[in-house]
Structures are given as C-alpha cells and as structure tokens.
Write a protein that holds these residues in place. Structure first.
Motif, short mmCIF file in Angstrom:
data_model
loop_
_atom_site.label_atom_id
_atom_site.label_comp_id
_atom_site.label_asym_id
_atom_site.label_seq_id
_atom_site.Cartn_x
_atom_site.Cartn_y
_atom_site.Cartn_z
N GLY A 86 0.78 -1.23 0.00
CA GLY A 86 0.00 0.00 0.00
C GLY A 86 0.82 1.28 0.00
N ASN A 87 2.16 1.16 -0.08
CA ASN A 87 2.99 2.36 -0.18
C ASN A 87 2.78 3.01 -1.53
OD1 ASN A 87 4.58 2.11 2.36
ND2 ASN A 87 5.27 0.22 1.39
N VAL A 88 2.61 4.33 -1.54
CA VAL A 88 2.38 5.05 -2.78
C VAL A 88 3.71 5.27 -3.50
CG1 VAL A 88 1.50 7.19 -3.80
CG2 VAL A 88 0.34 6.18 -1.82
N VAL A 89 3.71 5.01 -4.80
CA VAL A 89 4.88 5.23 -5.64
C VAL A 89 4.51 6.30 -6.66
CG1 VAL A 89 6.48 4.20 -7.31
CG2 VAL A 89 5.66 2.84 -5.36
N GLU A 90 5.30 7.35 -6.72
CA GLU A 90 5.10 8.41 -7.71
C GLU A 90 6.15 8.27 -8.79
OE1 GLU A 90 3.99 12.66 -6.81
OE2 GLU A 90 6.10 12.96 -7.37
#
Length: 135
Positions: A122-126
């Motif tokens: 669930g870690n956001v990657v940009e």
C-alpha cells in the motif's frame, strides 16, 4: 568530521509480505536488486543510473529491536519517487507487468508529469517525468 551526518545511506520500507514487495520493486518497477534475496529479510534496490536506492526490510525483524513496529502499519507515511525519461512508455511497461495506476499520467506542474501506483503493502509510488523548461 565528527558529530556530523556523513550521507543519506538509504530509505527503507518495513514490509510484512517481503516476497510480494521484492517482486514488485524488481520485476514490476524494474529496479536492480543488490543481492537477489527474494525471501528477505533485507534487500536494497537501485535504478540503472544514479546513486539513490531504496531498501525493503521484513517488519518482523525490526520489531525484534523496536517492539512497536510489530503493530500493523496504518495510513500513508511515505512516498517512493522514481524519475523516468518517458512516463507514458514506463507506465505501459509496469501496467503490462501487473501494476495498476491510481492516477495519471497527468501534468503535476508545468515542469513535471506524474503517475501514481501502490506497492503490495500500500505504499504510494510516484513516477515523475521532468519536462524541459519552455523558453
């Protein structure tokens, strides 16, 4: 010099499902693993160029040192940012390898286009594509 920070060694994500996260960063995003420890408990990943890296560590291993880390993580506490040369092409590659885009590709500012996805924890990657300044 004594008493000063020497360098930023890495940013490390504590993960519960190490194997799934390893697969995501190595196979989906295409980052290079340092040792090939697919089951953990630790691995560092780097892009093809540049010196920055990101590491994964099994959360239960760190919980042995800091007990509070044994609790289930909730909320967004970090954002992994990767710069790419061609955002559209990279997004096509990672979605072809199983990633799901949450947003974009779309302009963020007049100098940058971005897309967002999440890793298996669930870690956001940009993903960022820097645009040339228009004169």
């Amino acid at each position: 010099s004594r008493g000063k920070t020497r360098e930023l060694a890495q940013v490390r994500l504590l993960v519960a499902d190490f194997a799934a996260c390893y697969h995501f960063y190595a196979e989906v995003l295409g980052l290079k693993p340092q040792s090939g420890a697919t089951e953990g408990p630790y691995e560092k990943f780097s892009p093809a160029t540049g010196s920055a890296g990101i590491a994964l560590q099994d959360r239960s291993m760190m919980a042995e040192v800091l007990g509070e880390l044994g609790d289930t993580a909730t909320g967004h506490r970090s954002l992994v940012v990767l710069r790419v040369d061609d955002l559209d092409a990279y997004c096509a590659q990672v979605t072809g390898r199983g990633a799901t885009l949450l947003h974009g590709p779309a302009p963020m500012t007049d100098r940058m286009r971005v897309a967002h996805l999440k890793d298996p924890e669930g870690n956001v990657v940009e993903l960022q594509e820097w645009l040339l300044l228009r004169g």
